[in-house]
Every structure is written in structure tokens, then in C-alpha cells.
Design a protein around this motif. Structure first.
Motif, PDB file in Angstrom:
ATOM      1  N   GLU A  74      -0.859  11.788   9.456  1.00 32.29           N
ATOM      2  CA  GLU A  74       0.053  10.677   9.264  1.00 32.29           C
ATOM      3  C   GLU A  74      -0.477   9.655   8.281  1.00 32.29           C
ATOM      4  O   GLU A  74       0.255   8.768   7.860  1.00 32.29           O
ATOM      5  N   MET A  75      -1.742   9.757   7.902  1.00 29.48           N
ATOM      6  CA  MET A  75      -2.343   8.784   6.998  1.00 29.48           C
ATOM      7  C   MET A  75      -2.112   9.115   5.531  1.00 29.48           C
ATOM      8  O   MET A  75      -2.512   8.358   4.653  1.00 29.48           O
ATOM      9  N   VAL A  76      -1.494  10.253   5.242  1.00 26.38           N
ATOM     10  CA  VAL A  76      -1.282  10.652   3.853  1.00 26.38           C
ATOM     11  C   VAL A  76      -0.264   9.719   3.202  1.00 26.38           C
ATOM     12  O   VAL A  76       0.801   9.441   3.764  1.00 26.38           O
ATOM     13  N   ALA A  92       2.767   3.489   0.882  1.00 25.57           N
ATOM     14  CA  ALA A  92       3.559   3.733   2.092  1.00 25.57           C
ATOM     15  C   ALA A  92       3.168   5.063   2.701  1.00 25.57           C
ATOM     16  O   ALA A  92       3.023   6.070   1.994  1.00 25.57           O
ATOM     17  N   CYS A  93       2.994   5.069   4.007  1.00 29.19           N
ATOM     18  CA  CYS A  93       2.789   6.292   4.782  1.00 29.19           C
ATOM     19  C   CYS A  93       4.043   6.497   5.619  1.00 29.19           C
ATOM     20  O   CYS A  93       4.205   5.862   6.674  1.00 29.19           O
ATOM     21  N   THR A  98       4.186   2.831   7.964  1.00 27.84           N
ATOM     22  CA  THR A  98       3.479   1.627   7.522  1.00 27.84           C
ATOM     23  C   THR A  98       3.514   1.524   6.010  1.00 27.84           C
ATOM     24  O   THR A  98       3.554   2.540   5.292  1.00 27.84           O
ATOM     25  N   ILE A  99       3.501   0.290   5.517  1.00 28.56           N
ATOM     26  CA  ILE A  99       3.378   0.005   4.088  1.00 28.56           C
ATOM     27  C   ILE A  99       2.227  -0.965   3.920  1.00 28.56           C
ATOM     28  O   ILE A  99       2.262  -2.087   4.458  1.00 28.56           O
ATOM     29  N   ALA A 123       9.859   3.371   0.373  1.00 33.58           N
ATOM     30  CA  ALA A 123       9.583   1.952   0.131  1.00 33.58           C
ATOM     31  C   ALA A 123       9.393   1.751  -1.360  1.00 33.58           C
ATOM     32  O   ALA A 123       8.739   2.563  -2.023  1.00 33.58           O
ATOM     33  N   GLU A 124       9.956   0.677  -1.888  1.00 34.08           N
ATOM     34  CA  GLU A 124       9.836   0.401  -3.321  1.00 34.08           C
ATOM     35  C   GLU A 124       9.856  -1.101  -3.550  1.00 34.08           C
ATOM     36  O   GLU A 124      10.295  -1.887  -2.694  1.00 34.08           O
TER      37      GLU A 124
END
Length: 394
Positions: A74-76, A92-93, A98-99, A123-124
Motif C-alpha cells: 500500500e506504500m507504493v 499519492a498512495c 494518503t497524499i 490526486a492532482e
């Protein structure tokens, strides 16, 4: 952009900073910033395993929710990009929701946004470089976070969780495709006033695939799902300026749309391996470009040299070979009995001056096509010449 094995990156996340001074790459859970000229590492951050309070500038602080420790998969990093002034970088992951935001000039500064049960798809950055737009899973909502105030704005029921949104070129308005009461609608929000709703109107589409804003922001091109080839041109007030459907109808819909830098032309490509160049006055095609398997004598052809990886040992580049026409290009014949056949235009893009149009066809995956267009001065000269000729004949 092509990286050798020495400079690793994952998920194709490689981006130049807006000033092209730095290169951003993501390697699993780590961000790496390099000098563009020497490729020397300038900054490096690893995504923290635990959620920490979102830290802003010394003038204020923000607090976000915390989550439990995630596993390594999940950390990628799934998305990473620069702010418009190259001051901040987001990572972002999506699986973790999370971002993380980092500051280029201060390696110890970082902020974190943690989404809730709605999940995270993309996310952007907003054009101001201090606002982050987050898209939830299942098209539930769009969340707009401000790094300055620490507040968030929610917009419910976006039509697509990963597309169907755009900012006007000046960054003033945020346009979002939405779905209300089983109908396609469009919302226009004022980014300068905390994304206040300015206008909301229904779209003529039955099932909107996506839309594209013109460079000057006065028109919007919206097209139907892949099952119907139809595109509408609307103003931001909701008025329909025109529409286009090929005759005969090819049966499949639109894949790519690209505006000319001046906004006077619109290139439309579908599954039929044709590009229709529409003009602004009537929104009818002034040119139709077909995929050609045999290249004639009047066209320049360049080919990547064979076995260039072996010749350079993967650490260099060779000049393209210029071929003598005629030349035949291999074409993959698609199976139209299946959904989403591997055919049609997969990329359309004009250069800055609008004199060249780049196109890629899925039927010809090893070729890139460049079409030349007359410049603005040449178009004015031809138009004046036609007017003088008409006056002379009359």
C-alpha cells in the motif's frame, strides 16, 4: 522519456519541474529529485509509515485524520507531480488513501492528507499550486484541500472518478461533469471564491464519456460513450453551439479530442482510424485524415535504428534513420465483434504554434504520424486571396 536501469523508476512516474530544472521520479515509496542537466540527486523523501499532523507554514497549522500502519504494497506511490511554481511536490498512495506533500526548499517539511472511507482514485494540483484536488472511488465526491487554510471543499456525485473535469486556462473556474437524477450535468465553480458554484446546467449527452475545454475557455467539447459517435460544442453558459456525427456513422464512438492552440479548430479521432478536423464557424470537418498503410513519395519517413539498445549498451541514443519512400507500415487488424476493439486514435496533440498535429493509432502501435497544418499567417493569406478572387468574379 527513457530511463536506463541505472536510474530506476516505477509506474512511469517521471516529470520535469515547470522550469525544467529538476526531474521528479518515484521508486516504490520514495521520491527522488534530480538535476535535469547532470542527473545528480538533489532531494529524496520516503513516504512515512505513520500518519503525522499536517504541518503548514509558520503562520498556521492544519490537522488531518490519522490511519493505521499500512503494509508495504500500500506504500507504493501511484501519483506524483509538481506544483505550478516547483515549490511543492505531492505523492499519492491510492491504495493507502494518503497524499503526502513535500517542500523543495525545506527537506524536513511535510504535510499529509488522509481520505476517509470513500477511498482515493487520483490526486492532482490545482493551477494555484496551493490546492490539491482529490477524486474518490466509486464517483462519490471530489474533495478540494487548501494547504494555506487547511480547509476542504466537497463536490458530490462526479460523473467519473478519474476524468471529466478541467480548469479554465487562467485557473479561475473549475468545470466538473456530474450525475444528478440520472442525467448528465455540468457544474462550473469559482476557484477564487472557495469553489463556489457559479452555474449548473444539464448536458445534451445521454452518457457522457468526457469533455475538453478550449484553450481560451469559451467553448467546451463533450462527447458520448464509445457506443455512439457524437460530439457537442457548448459554451460555459450551457448553450449548444453545434454538434458533429460522421456520415455514415462508423458504429463506434470517440477516443481522442484535441483543441488547436487558437481554439479555432478541433481534432476528433475515433475507433474508425480517422481524424476529423472541425472548424469553429460551422463545427463541420474541413479535413479528414485517414490512417495510411503505404507512405507515398512526398512524405518524410524516419525509423528508429534496429538493435540500438545493444549498440549503446542501454546508455545512449542514436539518430533516426531516414528512409526512402514508398514504405509500408504494418497494421493490426482489430476484431470489431468484441467490445473496445484495439483500433482507432489513441493520442492527438498539437504543437505550440499549431502547425503540426501528432497522432498515434492503436492499429499501428509502432508508428507516430505528424500532419502539417498552415500557420495563422498562411490561413489569413489564403482567406484574403479567396475573397479577392470572389470579388473579381462577381
Amino acid at each position: 522519456m527513457d530511463f536506463t536501469e541505472i536510474f530506476k523508476q516505477t509506474s512511469g512516474i517521471v516529470a520535469f519541474s515547470p522550469g525544467t530544472r529538476f526531474i521528479l521520479t518515484a521508486i516504490h515509496d520514495r521520491l527522488v529529485i534530480r538535476q535535469a542537466d547532470t542527473l545528480q540527486i538533489t532531494r529524496s523523501w520516503q513516504i512515512p509509515t505513520e500518519a503525522a499532523p499536517l504541518q503548514s507554514s509558520s503562520k498556521g497549522s492544519n490537522v488531518v485524520k490519522s490511519t493505521n500502519q499500512s503494509n508495504q504494497s500500500e506504500m507504493v506511490i501511484s501519483h506524483a507531480s509538481w506544483s505550478c511554481d516547483s515549490e511543492y511536490i505531492l505523492a499519492a498512495c491510492a491504495k493507502r488513501g494518503t497524499i503526502d506533500v513535500f517542500k523543495l526548499r525545506d527537506e524536513s517539511w511535510n504535510s499529509r492528507i488522509t481520505v476517509g472511507a470513500e477511498g482515493l482514485t487520483k490526486a492532482e494540483w490545482a493551477p494555484d499550486g496551493r490546492t490539491i484536488v482529490c477524486f474518490s472511488a466509486w464517483a462519490l465526491r471530489v474533495t478540494i484541500w487548501s494547504l494555506i487554510t487547511g480547509t476542504s471543499t466537497y463536490i458530490q456525485y462526479p460523473l467519473h472518478p478519474d476524468r471529466g473535469c478541467a480548469f479554465r486556462a487562467d485557473g479561475r473556474y473549475f468545470v466538473l461533469a456530474e450525475r444528478h437524477k440520472s442525467k448528465d450535468t455540468l457544474g462550473v465553480y469559482d476557484a477564487s471564491e472557495s469553489y463556489r458554484l457559479v452555474r449548473h446546467f444539464p448536458l445534451p449527452t445521454s452518457t457522457l464519456s468526457s469533455f475538453s475545454l478550449s484553450p481560451n475557455g469559451d467553448y467546451l467539447a463533450a462527447w458520448e460513450s464509445p457506443m455512439e459517435y457524437k460530439i457537442y460544442i457548448l459554451s460555459l453558459s450551457g448553450l449548444v453551439a453545434g454538434s458533429f456525427t460522421p456520415d455514415p456513422d462508423p458504429g463506434y464512438g470517440i477516443r481522442c479530442v484535441s483543441w488547436h492552440p487558437t481554439g479555432f479548430f478541433l481534432a476528433v479521432g475515433g475507433y474508425d482510424d480517422k481524424i476529423y478536423l472541425l472548424e469553429r464557424l460551422t463545427w463541420e470537418p474541413i479535413a479528414i485524415l485517414d490512417l495510411q498503410t503505404r507512405i507515398g513519395n512526398s512524405i518524410n519517413i524516419w525509423r528508429e535504428p534496429p538493435e540500438w539498445m545493444e549498440k549503446t549498451q542501454g546508455r545512449g541514443f542514436l539518430s533516426y534513420e531516414k528512409l526512402r519512400p514508398p514504405y509500408s507500415i504494418g497494421i493490426n487488424r482489430p476484431d470489431f465483434s468484441k467490445s473496445h476493439p484495439k483500433s482507432g486514435v489513441v493520442q492527438l496533440s498539437f504543437n505550440i504554434s499549431g502547425t503540426l498535429l501528432l497522432a498515434r493509432f492503436e492499429s499501428a502501435p509502432t508508428a507516430v504520424f505528424l500532419y502539417s497544418l498552415p500557420s495563422a499567417s498562411e490561413r489569413i493569406f489564403r482567406r484574403d486571396r479567396r475573397c479577392r478572387l470572389q470579388q473579381r468574379l462577381s
